[in-house]
Scaffold this active site. Structure first.
Site, PDB file in Angstrom:
ATOM      1  N   HIS A 317       0.940  -1.171  -0.096  1.00 59.46           N
ATOM      2  CA  HIS A 317      -0.011  -0.164   0.127  1.00 59.46           C
ATOM      3  C   HIS A 317       0.676   1.224   0.030  1.00 59.46           C
ATOM      4  O   HIS A 317       1.942   1.266   0.670  1.00 59.46           O
ATOM      5  CB  HIS A 317      -0.977  -0.159   1.191  1.00 59.46           C
ATOM      6  CG  HIS A 317      -1.947   1.036   1.324  1.00 59.46           C
ATOM      7  ND1 HIS A 317      -1.708   2.115   1.453  1.00 59.46           N
ATOM      8  CD2 HIS A 317      -3.252   1.042   0.665  1.00 59.46           C
ATOM      9  CE1 HIS A 317      -2.956   3.050   1.405  1.00 59.46           C
ATOM     10  NE2 HIS A 317      -3.944   2.247   0.583  1.00 59.46           N
ATOM     11  N   ASP A 375      -7.937  -4.817  -0.606  1.00 62.12           N
ATOM     12  CA  ASP A 375      -8.436  -5.146  -1.910  1.00 62.12           C
ATOM     13  C   ASP A 375      -8.276  -6.313  -2.129  1.00 62.12           C
ATOM     14  O   ASP A 375      -8.808  -7.336  -3.014  1.00 62.12           O
ATOM     15  CB  ASP A 375      -7.727  -4.438  -2.981  1.00 62.12           C
ATOM     16  CG  ASP A 375      -7.908  -2.909  -2.803  1.00 62.12           C
ATOM     17  OD1 ASP A 375      -9.007  -2.326  -2.780  1.00 62.12           O
ATOM     18  OD2 ASP A 375      -6.899  -2.255  -2.917  1.00 62.12           O
TER      19      ASP A 375
END
Length: 436
Positions: A317, A375
Site C-alpha cells: 500500500h 483489496d
C-alpha cells in the site's frame, strides 16, 4: 453509544526549522498535530526564497489540517475521529460511522434515530433522473454512469448548492449519502436490463441497497442478514482514508467554490482509476489468472522478476508499511460471507489464502513489507455476494461518499483554505520568437 471528549485537533506552530539557500537563512514554522509527523510550513517559501518545493505525487506534502482521519502506516493503524477502524467495524454500523465522520462524535441513540430517519427519507431520486440512464449505452461501465448521474444532481437539487449556506451544506450532505446507493443500484439494474427497484423505508441502509440491486418485481426478496452486515462493514472500512487521490480531487474541486454534487462527481471520476478504486477488481482478476494453488509458485517467481512486468495485486500500500488493519477485518468478513452463502469451496479463496500464507513467509515480500491490503479480500467477498467486477468500484464510491463530503465540508469551513493552485518545475523551451 457514549460520547468521549477529545482534545482539540488544530495544528499549532511549535518551534521552527532553518532553511539555508545561497547563503541566506529562512525560518520555516514547524506545525504539530495531535498525533503523526510534524510538518514544515512552506507557505512563504517562494516569497522568501524565490523557490518552489518539488514533490511529485505530494508524498511529503500536507495540503491541509484535518480532524477527520489519521493513518499510521508503520503501525498499520487507521482512525476515524480517533476511533480505531477495527472497533468501528465490529461494534458500530455504517450510518453511525457517517454521523461520526460528519460531526466529530458518535451519535447518541436519539441523534442516531433522527439521522437515520433523515437519510431514509432522502433515498428517492427525482423520477426524471431515470431518463439519464436510458441515454447511456446498455454496456456502459457503471462508473461512467455514476459520474454523469451524480454530476447531474445539481440540476435537480439546485436548492442546496449555495456552499456558503450551512443549511444548504447540511441538506446536500444528507441527499448525497441517501441517494448514492439508489443511483448505484439503478446503474447496476440498467447494466443487466432489469427494471429499477425503488428504495424501501422499512429497511436499514445496506439492506435497502441489496434489495434495490437484487430484488425483482415478480418475486419476494429476503435480505440475508449476514450479507447485509458484511456489506455494512465493507462500507465502514471504505468510508474515508485521509488525503488519498479522490479525496484530494474533491477538496481541489471544492476549493474553487464548485457545488458539492460536482465535487463528488469529480471524486468518482478519480476513484475510477485502476491504481485507486479499481484495485480490488484488479486483485480478483489476478486470482482468476492464477487459477489454482499449484500455479502460485510460478506467479510468485514472476512477481520477484522485475523484467516480467507482473505485480501481485492486493499486496502492499502507498501508505501502510505494515498489515493493513482493514484487511484483517475484511478477511474475517470474507469467511463469514462464504460460510453464509455455502461458498467455502470457492477456488479463488483457496488461491487467496495460500498466496497470503506464502507471501507472509517469503523473505522477499517481508523485506519489502508487501502485506495483504483490503483489496485482496474485498473482491472475493463482493463476488460471492453476487456483484460483477464492474460494480466493485461503484460500491467503493457509495461508501467513500461520506468521507468525501466530510472532507469537503471541513475544507469549506476552514478559513485557511484557498483555491488550490499547485506550481510546477518548467522544463520546456525557453522564450523564443515566432518565425516570420
Amino acid at each position: 453509544m457514549t460520547i468521549q471528549e477529545q482534545p482539540p485537533a488544530t495544528a499549532v506552530s511549535e518551534g521552527d526549522a532553518t532553511l539555508t539557500y545561497q547563503g541566506t537563512e529562512t525560518e520555516l514554522a514547524v506545525r504539530h498535530g495531535t498525533i503523526g509527523p510534524a510538518v514544515m510550513d512552506i507557505g512563504r517559501l517562494y516569497k522568501d526564497t524565490g523557490c518552489f518545493s518539488y514533490d511529485p505525487g505530494f508524498t511529503s506534502t500536507a495540503n491541509c489540517a484535518s480532524k477527520i482521519t489519521f493513518i499510521d502506516g508503520d503501525k498499520g493503524e487507521l482512525l476515524y475521529r480517533g476511533y480505531p477502524i477495527e472497533q468501528l467495524a465490529e461494534h458500530s454500523n455504517f450510518l453511525a460511522t457517517c454521523y461520526l465522520l460528519l460531526n466529530g462524535e458518535l451519535p447518541t441513540n436519539e441523534q442516531f434515530r433522527e439521522f437515520r430517519r433523515t437519510i431514509t427519507n432522502h433515498t428517492m431520486v427525482h423520477e426524471q433522473m431515470t431518463r439519464f440512464y436510458t441515454g447511456f449505452r446498455r454496456d456502459a461501465h457503471p462508473m461512467a454512469v455514476m459520474v454523469g448521474v451524480v454530476g447531474a444532481l445539481s440540476a435537480f437539487y439546485h436548492d442546496s448548492t449555495d456552499i456558503t449556506n450551512p443549511e444548504h451544506r447540511r441538506v446536500a450532505t444528507n441527499r448525497m449519502i441517501a441517494k448514492m446507493p439508489t443511483i448505484a443500484a439503478m446503474a447496476y439494474k440498467y447494466s443487466i436490463g432489469h427494471p429499477f427497484i425503488y428504495p424501501r423505508n422499512d429497511l436499514d441502509y445496506t439492506s435497502n441497497f441489496l434489495q434495490m440491486c437484487f430484488a425483482v418485481p415478480c418475486e419476494p426478496y429476503m435480505v440475508n442478514p449476514i450479507v447485509a452486515r458484511a456489506l455494512d462493514r465493507i462500507f465502514i472500512l471504505h468510508a474515508d482514508h485521509e488525503q488519498n487521490a479522490s479525496t484530494s480531487t474533491v477538496r481541489l474541486a471544492g476549493s474553487s467554490g464548485a457545488n458539492p454534487f460536482a465535487c463528488i462527481a469529480a471524486g468518482i471520476a478519480c476513484l475510477w482509476g485502476p491504481a485507486h478504486g479499481g484495485a480490488n477488481e484488479a486483485a480478483l482478476n489476478m486470482l482468476q489468472e492464477i487459477g489454482s494453488v499449484e500455479r502460485i509458485p510460478e506467479f510468485i517467481a514472476k512477481a520477484k522478476d522485475k523484467s516480467s512486468g507482473f505485480r501481485l495485486m492486493g499486496f502492499g500500500h502507498r501508505v501502510y508499511k505494515n498489515y493493513d488493519p482493514r484487511a484483517k477485518v475484511m478477511q474475517k468478513t470474507c469467511h463469514e460471507v462464504l460460510d453464509a452463502l455455502d461458498k467455502r469451496d470457492d477456488p479463488l479463496l483457496k488461491v487467496a489464502l495460500e498466496l497470503e500464507r506464502i507471501a507472509l513467509q517469503d523473505e522477499y515480500f517481508i523485506s519489502k513489507k508487501l502485506y495483504p491490503n483490503i483489496d485482496f479480500y474485498s473482491g472475493i467477498t463482493l463476488r460471492a455476494i453476487g456483484f460483477p467486477v464492474e460494480m466493485f468500484t461503484v460500491l467503493f464510491a457509495v461508501a467513500r461518499t461520506v468521507g468525501w463530503i466530510a472532507q469537503w465540508k471541513e475544507m469549506i469551513e476552514d478559513p485557511e483554505q484557498r483555491i488550490g493552485r499547485p506550481r510546477q518545475l518548467y522544463v520546456g523551451p525557453v522564450r523564443r520568437e515566432f518565425p516570420l
